[in-house]
Design a protein around this motif. Sequence first.
Motif, PDB file in Angstrom:
ATOM      1  N   PHE A  52      37.217  30.172 125.123  1.00 43.14           N
ATOM      2  CA  PHE A  52      36.124  29.295 124.728  1.00 43.14           C
ATOM      3  C   PHE A  52      36.695  27.972 124.218  1.00 43.14           C
ATOM      4  CE2 PHE A  52      33.613  33.340 123.775  1.00 43.14           C
ATOM      5  CZ  PHE A  52      32.819  33.215 124.913  1.00 43.14           C
TER       6      PHE A  52
ATOM      7  N   GLN B  38      32.294  25.596 121.874  1.00 47.74           N
ATOM      8  CA  GLN B  38      31.619  26.867 122.180  1.00 47.74           C
ATOM      9  C   GLN B  38      31.820  27.868 121.041  1.00 47.74           C
ATOM     10  OE1 GLN B  38      33.526  27.504 126.010  1.00 47.74           O
ATOM     11  NE2 GLN B  38      31.591  27.148 127.086  1.00 47.74           N
ATOM     12  N   ILE B  39      33.041  27.890 120.488  1.00 42.65           N
ATOM     13  CA  ILE B  39      33.317  28.813 119.382  1.00 42.65           C
ATOM     14  C   ILE B  39      32.390  28.517 118.202  1.00 42.65           C
ATOM     15  CG2 ILE B  39      35.041  29.426 117.613  1.00 42.65           C
ATOM     16  CD1 ILE B  39      37.159  29.219 119.862  1.00 42.65           C
TER      17      ILE B  39
ATOM     18  N   THR C   4      37.441  35.832 118.241  1.00 43.00           N
ATOM     19  CA  THR C   4      38.220  35.459 119.423  1.00 43.00           C
ATOM     20  C   THR C   4      39.658  35.976 119.261  1.00 43.00           C
ATOM     21  OG1 THR C   4      38.664  33.327 118.393  1.00 43.00           O
ATOM     22  CG2 THR C   4      36.890  33.374 120.025  1.00 43.00           C
TER      23      THR C   4
ATOM     24  N   CYS D 269      24.241  31.948 126.406  1.00 40.62           N
ATOM     25  CA  CYS D 269      25.123  32.231 127.557  1.00 40.62           C
ATOM     26  C   CYS D 269      24.507  31.654 128.837  1.00 40.62           C
ATOM     27  CB  CYS D 269      25.313  33.749 127.736  1.00 40.62           C
ATOM     28  SG  CYS D 269      26.361  34.493 126.491  1.00 40.62           S
TER      29      CYS D 269
ATOM     30  N   VAL E  85      27.900  31.196 130.706  1.00 40.20           N
ATOM     31  CA  VAL E  85      28.964  32.088 130.208  1.00 40.20           C
ATOM     32  C   VAL E  85      28.629  33.540 130.598  1.00 40.20           C
ATOM     33  CG1 VAL E  85      30.000  33.046 128.098  1.00 40.20           C
ATOM     34  CG2 VAL E  85      29.598  30.583 128.299  1.00 40.20           C
TER      35      VAL E  85
ATOM     36  N   LEU F  28      31.874  36.483 127.344  1.00 41.57           N
ATOM     37  CA  LEU F  28      31.538  37.074 126.048  1.00 41.57           C
ATOM     38  C   LEU F  28      31.210  38.554 126.199  1.00 41.57           C
ATOM     39  CD1 LEU F  28      30.936  36.313 123.028  1.00 41.57           C
ATOM     40  CD2 LEU F  28      28.540  36.038 123.722  1.00 41.57           C
TER      41      LEU F  28
END
Length: 459
Positions: free
Chosen positions: A4, A8-9, A23, A62, A67, A89
């Motif tokens: 990511f 995004q994180i 992560t 997502c 994603v 994810l």
Amino acid sequence: MKEFTLEQISALAALVESDRFSTGQSNRELHRHDISPHYGTLPAGIIWPKSTDEVADILSWCYENNVPATPWGAGTSTEGNPVPTFGGLVINMSRMDKILEIRPGDLQVDVQPGVLRKELNRKAGRHGLFFPPDPGADATIGGMIANNASGVQTVKYGATKDYVMKLTMVLPTGKVIHTGCKAHKSSSGYDLTRLFVGSEGTLGIVTEATLKLCGIPSHRLAATINFNDLESASGAVAALIGSGLGPAALELLPPGLINLMNRKKNLNLPEVPSLFCEFHGISKTSLQETADLTKELCATCGASGFQFGIEEKDRNELWRARHEAWETIHQAHPKKETLIVDAAVPISRYPQMIVFSQNLVDENHVDGYVFGHAGDGNLHVVIAGDPKDKSEWSTIEKINHLIVEKAVELGGTCTGEHGIGIGKRQFMKLEHGDSYQLMRQIKELIDPKGLMNPGKIFM
Ligand SMILES: Cc1cc2nc3c(=O)[nH]c(=O)nc-3n(C[C@H](O)[C@H](O)[C@H](O)COP(=O)(O)OP(=O)(O)OC[C@H]3O[C@@H](n4cnc5c(N)ncnc54)[C@H](O)[C@@H]3O)c2cc1C
């Protein structure tokens, strides 16, 4: 998607409390494989939602950000079903683990999907009730619904699909829908509940389910019946089912596996082809009659030995040993992976299928064990080998292929209970013909971007 971006994180971290998104490398590694030899790609992160609203926010994020999203229950699948194949994810459902309401008067329970099967049975047991589908593993209800799991008692009580009445589903776009109802029957419209059961997380995420429960039987009788050869043992299965004696479990075990069970589990069972069975009834007298009739019937099918009226403690050990057959095989072949064949055929064809599979194992000199939920016509061939040894593994895969082809030719299926995942995708066209295309269209309609558990069921 392997990693990511920082943006995004922080977007994902904002959707849940800080300890419910990771992560970290070890968490990512842990969600890369189930118990099968199928290793997927490393997910970019894991998230643990606690409510339907959180799952809806996660899936809609997502969808907007393209994603891939893969739901995860307890990770006990045997075909790579919860293993990400395009990174992205992993949505781990284990923290949605509340039993919301048990309604003994209706024989129903409302659960979140992360509830574990054994915990559900502990709580339902206080009301004299139980949830019968019983894969050996302590799976989550969400994973069982997604795989339409079953087990040793399916011959009497049915599979997970027979117990799901109502679902709350979050679709791949983040939209929340409810399917089914709490009435015991309904002929209202398309059966969307049944569409989602067995869809392996490819059409959305189950966030709540209403399940049927059954009354715990007051009396049980376990038995082992011995035969001189596998064909006679498997031949007795159709006779037992057809007799109307109604076994609650009817399992076929070969001598090689019984030998391992005797050694690893300290049992003392005759090492010959055997049926393990169980009957449930309302009194000891009715079970005694059932036992007498079973003995008579099996004698006409060539049985050579009977052990009835097994004590409760020994019964529990017998079934624990059967449930742990896969672990026992694994321990006997350390450092090897196992490919698990899961074909099912009409019960009249079961003996033919068993003999065919055993011959393949013998002729190819592989470490294979042919057994299964005989009462359902479901056979497992667990074959131990090393996927890095190309020649050995291609022999094992060839055996799997030949058994599935035979099962389909006999009117059966490539998977009785484990689902398609990664391992059985190659057989979908063979088994379903034109219906395969319709399944694809349904997938495209519900998941237009192909982001929900991609790489599963379809090639
Ligand atoms: C020793 C052993 C014995 C077994 N014996 C049997 C057996 O006898 N019969 C049998 O049927 N199976 C058996 N299994 C296989 C396995 O236990 C079942 O398939 C079980 O249903 C998997 O549940 P899980 O919670 O581990 O789900 P996972 O393996 O984590 O996931 C299974 C699938 O469900 C999806 N999923 C998970 N949660 C959700 C959700 N909330 N919404 C939508 N999709 C979701 C995942 O993406 C994946 O596709 C056995 C496994 C082991 C290890």
